[in-house]
Design a protein around this motif. Sequence first.
Motif, PDB file in Angstrom:
ATOM      1  N   ILE A 173       0.849  -1.194   0.000  1.00  0.00           N
ATOM      2  CA  ILE A 173       0.000   0.000   0.000  1.00  0.00           C
ATOM      3  C   ILE A 173       0.885   1.245   0.000  1.00  0.00           C
ATOM      4  N   LEU A 174       0.443   2.273  -0.714  1.00  0.00           N
ATOM      5  CA  LEU A 174       1.137   3.555  -0.755  1.00  0.00           C
ATOM      6  C   LEU A 174       0.732   4.383   0.462  1.00  0.00           C
ATOM      7  N   TRP A 175       1.731   4.958   1.120  1.00  0.00           N
ATOM      8  CA  TRP A 175       1.499   5.792   2.301  1.00  0.00           C
ATOM      9  C   TRP A 175       2.179   7.140   2.134  1.00  0.00           C
ATOM     10  N   HIS A 176       1.559   8.169   2.690  1.00  0.00           N
ATOM     11  CA  HIS A 176       2.150   9.506   2.822  1.00  0.00           C
ATOM     12  C   HIS A 176       2.033   9.857   4.296  1.00  0.00           C
ATOM     13  N   GLY A 177       3.155   9.728   4.997  1.00  0.00           N
ATOM     14  CA  GLY A 177       3.102   9.852   6.446  1.00  0.00           C
ATOM     15  C   GLY A 177       2.237   8.739   6.997  1.00  0.00           C
ATOM     16  N   GLN A 178       1.251   9.088   7.805  1.00  0.00           N
ATOM     17  CA  GLN A 178       0.335   8.090   8.365  1.00  0.00           C
ATOM     18  C   GLN A 178      -0.956   7.964   7.545  1.00  0.00           C
ATOM     19  N   GLU A 179      -0.990   8.645   6.407  1.00  0.00           N
ATOM     20  CA  GLU A 179      -2.183   8.614   5.559  1.00  0.00           C
ATOM     21  C   GLU A 179      -2.041   7.576   4.454  1.00  0.00           C
ATOM     22  N   GLU A 180      -2.962   6.631   4.438  1.00  0.00           N
ATOM     23  CA  GLU A 180      -2.974   5.595   3.414  1.00  0.00           C
ATOM     24  C   GLU A 180      -3.419   6.232   2.098  1.00  0.00           C
ATOM     25  N   ARG A 181      -2.622   6.048   1.030  1.00  0.00           N
ATOM     26  CA  ARG A 181      -2.912   6.634  -0.281  1.00  0.00           C
ATOM     27  C   ARG A 181      -3.141   5.556  -1.340  1.00  0.00           C
ATOM     28  N   GLY A 182      -3.673   4.430  -0.921  1.00  0.00           N
ATOM     29  CA  GLY A 182      -3.949   3.337  -1.849  1.00  0.00           C
ATOM     30  C   GLY A 182      -4.895   3.730  -2.961  1.00  0.00           C
ATOM     31  N   GLN A 183      -5.805   4.660  -2.696  1.00  0.00           N
ATOM     32  CA  GLN A 183      -6.742   5.110  -3.730  1.00  0.00           C
ATOM     33  C   GLN A 183      -5.991   5.736  -4.906  1.00  0.00           C
ATOM     34  N   SER A 184      -4.877   6.383  -4.643  1.00  0.00           N
ATOM     35  CA  SER A 184      -4.085   6.969  -5.734  1.00  0.00           C
ATOM     36  C   SER A 184      -3.582   5.884  -6.675  1.00  0.00           C
ATOM     37  N   VAL A 185      -3.151   4.774  -6.117  1.00  0.00           N
ATOM     38  CA  VAL A 185      -2.657   3.664  -6.945  1.00  0.00           C
ATOM     39  C   VAL A 185      -3.825   3.012  -7.681  1.00  0.00           C
ATOM     40  N   ARG A 186      -4.921   2.781  -6.982  1.00  0.00           N
ATOM     41  CA  ARG A 186      -6.091   2.178  -7.634  1.00  0.00           C
ATOM     42  C   ARG A 186      -6.582   3.057  -8.784  1.00  0.00           C
TER      43      ARG A 186
END
Length: 185
Positions: free
Chosen positions: A94-107
């Motif tokens: 999963i892609l993360w930016h700090g403690q924020e999950e950014r999986g939606q960006s990859v999807r």
Amino acid sequence: MWRWLLAALGLSPAARRADARAADCDAGAVGERRTAALLRPLEAGGWVVLHDRAIPGARRANADHVLVSPGAQLFMVDSKLWSGRYPVYERGGILWHGQEERGQSVRSVLYETDLVTRAVGAPVQPVIAVHNALVAGDGFFVQGVPVVPAVRLVEVLVGNDGPRDRAAAAVLARKAVAVLPPHLG
């Protein structure tokens, strides 16, 4: 009474969500302009660079940047302008930016890549280019998508091009221009 007062001041939950969406759009536009400036020198080297393109079959999604290389490779670059206060990294696929999950960006980029591949009739390599935030390891992959610091974007693109094939590149570029019109939204 408090809900009415907050709504009158524009502080309702809906107003806060709308403000957040507007801020995201503004940041997205800045990131896209920065990426466009980075990509500009590629055009002198025979690359075709298309910015902000509509994607057939997608209601709201657009392709930030679509590139056809001199080696007839097709790339789609998704620009991200994320806070420099937090690092960007992969954990557990999963892609993360700090403690924020950014999986939606990859999807999202995988979905858009699939639609562009279908529209153009050629494989597309997605790339996520991150401005401001420190990218772990100077770049990494998440679900097959390279995530790179924007400053390395041109190097990564050029390094993944194949041998020059002007005829094939011209055909691919004409097709991309024809099926991916400018995004008007």
